[in-house]
Design a protein around this motif. Sequence first.
Motif, PDB file in Angstrom:
ATOM      1  N   THR A 147       0.812  -1.210   0.000  1.00 16.35           N
ATOM      2  CA  THR A 147       0.000   0.000   0.000  1.00 16.35           C
ATOM      3  C   THR A 147       0.848   1.262   0.000  1.00 16.35           C
ATOM      4  OG1 THR A 147      -1.775   1.164   1.168  1.00 16.35           O
ATOM      5  CG2 THR A 147      -0.117   0.079   2.515  1.00 16.35           C
TER       6      THR A 147
ATOM      7  N   GLN B  18      -4.596   7.164   5.614  1.00 17.05           N
ATOM      8  CA  GLN B  18      -4.767   7.500   4.201  1.00 17.05           C
ATOM      9  C   GLN B  18      -5.007   8.999   4.061  1.00 17.05           C
ATOM     10  OE1 GLN B  18      -8.137   5.611   2.396  1.00 17.05           O
ATOM     11  NE2 GLN B  18      -7.685   6.357   0.356  1.00 17.05           N
TER      12      GLN B  18
ATOM     13  N   ASP C 279      -0.402   3.814   1.625  1.00 16.40           N
ATOM     14  CA  ASP C 279      -0.823   4.456   2.868  1.00 16.40           C
ATOM     15  C   ASP C 279       0.310   4.423   3.887  1.00 16.40           C
ATOM     16  OD1 ASP C 279      -3.229   4.676   1.643  1.00 16.40           O
ATOM     17  OD2 ASP C 279      -4.272   3.188   2.856  1.00 16.40           O
TER      18      ASP C 279
END
Length: 275
Positions: free
Chosen positions: A156, A257, A158
């Motif tokens: 990810t 996020q 994030d």
Amino acid sequence: MVLAIDVTKNIEAEKALINSEQRFKALVQEGSDLITIIDKAGNAQYISPNSKTILGLSEELLAGKNAFELIFYKDKQEVLNQVKQHIKKNSFKINPYRFLNKNNEIQWFETFVINMTKDPAVGGMVCNSRDVTQRIESEIIVKESIELYNLLSKATSDTVYDWDLSSNLLKWNKGFNENFGYNDGDFYTINNWFNLIHPEDIKRVKNQIKAQIENKRSRMQIEYRFLCADGQYQFVLDRSFIIYKNGQSDRMIGSMQNITDRINLSRLLKNKTRH
């Protein structure tokens, strides 16, 4: 003629024996550990009466059965190997293994063995088995969470963090630098993290975390503003999972996020609808 013999010592010895037997009976009947005596082949010679409480199986049903046959089939060979490896020792421990109880539910046990096969009064191996199901299940959850954390860190964009709730130390993935401009070692305690949350949001964030832990809830989602290295605040969506160990909060793993663009777009659309 009267012959008087002092039997005080005999009476005291008998009382001591009775008291000892009562203590032993209380230990094996009411104790949380399952006590068994098995021969070298694993055949049960004695099973404590609390087997019904611990396993749902009475001592009559278990009497004479082979202890190794009752172990979950995937763990049986490993337990046998440990016994063969340590059989000549006076005492040893068998690592946690699985057992299927009366309801076909998995229970984890850890067993301490004292080899008393040469003692004519015992003639077997005394096994003290303790139910460690809760501990093992907690360890499995932690292990799975760590594996998930490592995968998320690679997959990810994030910002992924791991907060050790006992030490208040934090670990960050590379997203901490890419999304907010900080190096992952710049802020390594929870207080450092809290200091980056907007002053108007920090109380709400702390209260929600506190409420989650007090109510033993695992999943949490919250939005707040987070200070970047360039001095600007960004809106973040924080999704986290709290891990509990022995009933106490142990770790919190989460992902942050950056949703600033989404928030700004939402505000722009609201302003246009007003006009």
